[in-house]
Write a protein that holds these residues in place. Structure first.
Motif, PDB file in Angstrom:
ATOM      1  N   HIS A   1      -6.629  -6.707   8.393  1.00  0.00           N
ATOM      2  CA  HIS A   1      -7.469  -7.516   7.789  1.00  0.00           C
ATOM      3  C   HIS A   1      -6.650  -9.071   7.567  1.00  0.00           C
ATOM      4  O   HIS A   1      -5.924  -9.463   6.744  1.00  0.00           O
ATOM      5  CB  HIS A   1      -8.160  -7.067   6.359  1.00  0.00           C
TER       6      HIS A   1
ATOM      7  N   GLY B   1      -5.339  -2.852  -0.910  1.00  0.00           N
ATOM      8  CA  GLY B   1      -6.613  -3.138  -0.644  1.00  0.00           C
ATOM      9  C   GLY B   1      -7.639  -2.342  -1.317  1.00  0.00           C
ATOM     10  O   GLY B   1      -7.374  -1.074  -1.362  1.00  0.00           O
TER      11      GLY B   1
ATOM     12  N   ARG C   1     -10.629  -1.456  -0.579  1.00  0.00           N
ATOM     13  CA  ARG C   1     -11.145  -0.647   0.405  1.00  0.00           C
ATOM     14  C   ARG C   1     -10.423   0.540   0.942  1.00  0.00           C
ATOM     15  O   ARG C   1     -10.529   1.082   2.026  1.00  0.00           O
ATOM     16  CB  ARG C   1     -11.867  -1.345   1.757  1.00  0.00           C
ATOM     17  N   ASP C   2      -9.160   0.632   0.653  1.00  0.00           N
ATOM     18  CA  ASP C   2      -8.224   1.754   0.949  1.00  0.00           C
ATOM     19  C   ASP C   2      -8.700   3.138   0.111  1.00  0.00           C
ATOM     20  O   ASP C   2      -8.344   3.128  -1.013  1.00  0.00           O
ATOM     21  CB  ASP C   2      -6.824   1.200   0.646  1.00  0.00           C
ATOM     22  N   ARG C   3      -9.115   3.992   0.913  1.00  0.00           N
ATOM     23  CA  ARG C   3      -9.859   5.038   0.213  1.00  0.00           C
ATOM     24  C   ARG C   3      -8.610   6.110  -0.156  1.00  0.00           C
ATOM     25  O   ARG C   3      -8.904   7.126  -0.711  1.00  0.00           O
ATOM     26  CB  ARG C   3     -10.787   5.745   1.148  1.00  0.00           C
TER      27      ARG C   3
ATOM     28  N   GLY D   1      -8.327  -3.085   3.412  1.00  0.00           N
ATOM     29  CA  GLY D   1      -7.990  -1.529   3.508  1.00  0.00           C
ATOM     30  C   GLY D   1      -6.707  -1.322   3.751  1.00  0.00           C
ATOM     31  O   GLY D   1      -5.650  -2.027   3.389  1.00  0.00           O
ATOM     32  N   HIS D   2      -6.344   0.110   3.878  1.00  0.00           N
ATOM     33  CA  HIS D   2      -4.784   0.562   4.245  1.00  0.00           C
ATOM     34  C   HIS D   2      -4.413  -0.240   5.529  1.00  0.00           C
ATOM     35  O   HIS D   2      -5.152  -0.571   6.539  1.00  0.00           O
ATOM     36  CB  HIS D   2      -4.957   1.834   4.268  1.00  0.00           C
TER      37      HIS D   2
ATOM     38  N   GLY E   1     -10.777   3.088   6.523  1.00  0.00           N
ATOM     39  CA  GLY E   1     -10.399   1.816   5.884  1.00  0.00           C
ATOM     40  C   GLY E   1      -9.041   1.468   6.252  1.00  0.00           C
ATOM     41  O   GLY E   1      -8.336   0.768   5.543  1.00  0.00           O
TER      42      GLY E   1
ATOM     43  N   TYR F   1       0.780  -1.363   0.140  1.00  0.00           N
ATOM     44  CA  TYR F   1       0.153   0.055  -0.026  1.00  0.00           C
ATOM     45  C   TYR F   1       0.909   1.185  -0.124  1.00  0.00           C
ATOM     46  O   TYR F   1       0.561   2.256   1.055  1.00  0.00           O
ATOM     47  CB  TYR F   1      -1.106  -0.050   1.267  1.00  0.00           C
TER      48      TYR F   1
END
Length: 251
Positions: A225, A166, A168-170, A199-200, A221, A144
């Protein structure tokens, strides 16, 4: 595999490269006799913390001599964070020279085979991405990391890359396919994957940062995970084994 960690002074190496006036690092050794391939760990934006130490321990347990330079040594996180982030985005600055100092220290260690990889998380992933084309590293794991504007220029001549993002990493929308396309164009060996449910900072095994900010970080996010992390680590392990240890085994 049990590992041992010690704090090492990298100031001499960083000074030789025009880096920080003071630089320390954390050297983590596997148990048993070496030599081992080396890995430079570049920490996330929150600095060297327990999570980052556990990432280093994990790599050492897999049979790598691991060195994590503390990029905030010379001034602390508050003073160093902004200029270090700027370096991560621009590809220039003393943080890159400090990362090079860590690589130099590993290369001169008699317990290192001379094959050295780099792995970075968050801010460290950006550094890893920008350090690929210098010819200093034999493999890289980018997790990331924010890419530079001119990806093709930054990646030209890069070593093999394994990268994880990810969906879902905004903070990094669409980065994984863009990175993969650039690596395809340049003919660089790679393994890029985007995890739909992650996500992040999804490779972290615990939440980090001030507790008061953690609810906001979850909304953004930024959280572990574990399911995605298991697969990402499998890919990293396989990639590093292929590019850092395969030649050692074959002589």
């Amino acid at each position: 595999m049990p590992v041992t960690t010690s704090t090492v002074d990298l100031t001499g190496f960083s000074a030789a490269r025009g880096g920080s006036r003071r630089l320390t690092g954390h050297l983590t050794r596997p148990s048993g006799p070496g030599p081992w391939p080396g890995v430079v760990v570049v920490h996330e934006a929150l600095g060297v913390n327990d999570v980052m130490h556990r990432q280093a321990d994990r790599l050492a347990s897999a049979g790598y001599l691991v060195l994590m330079p503390d990029l905030f040594t010379d001034g602390g996180a508050v003073r160093c964070l902004v200029p270090t982030f700027r370096a991560a985005l621009s590809g220039q600055g003393r943080a890159f020279r400090d990362i090079g100092a860590a690589r130099m220290r590993l290369a001169q260690d008699p317990d290192c085979t001379g094959r050295i990889g780099i792995i970075g998380f968050c801010m460290g992933g950006s550094f890893a991405l920008l350090a690929l084309s210098d010819g200093d590293f034999d493999a890289a794991s980018v997790n990331y990391g924010r890419p530079p504007k001119d990806l093709d220029k930054a990646l030209d001549g890069a070593c093999p890359v394994v990268a994880s993002y990810g969906a879902r990493d905004r903070t990094l929308p669409g980065v994984a396919p863009r990175l993969e396309a650039a690596l395809d164009r340049l003919g660089i060996v790679h393994d890029v994957k985007e995890y739909p449910e992650a996500g992040h900072s999804f490779l972290n095994d615990a939440e980090v940062g001030p507790r008061v900010l953690r609810p906001l970080m979850r909304v953004a996010g930024i959280r572990p995970h574990p399911e995605s992390a298991v697969d990402a680590w499998r890919r990293i392990d396989d990639f590093f084994a292929a590019h850092l240890t395969a030649e050692d085994r074959t002589g």
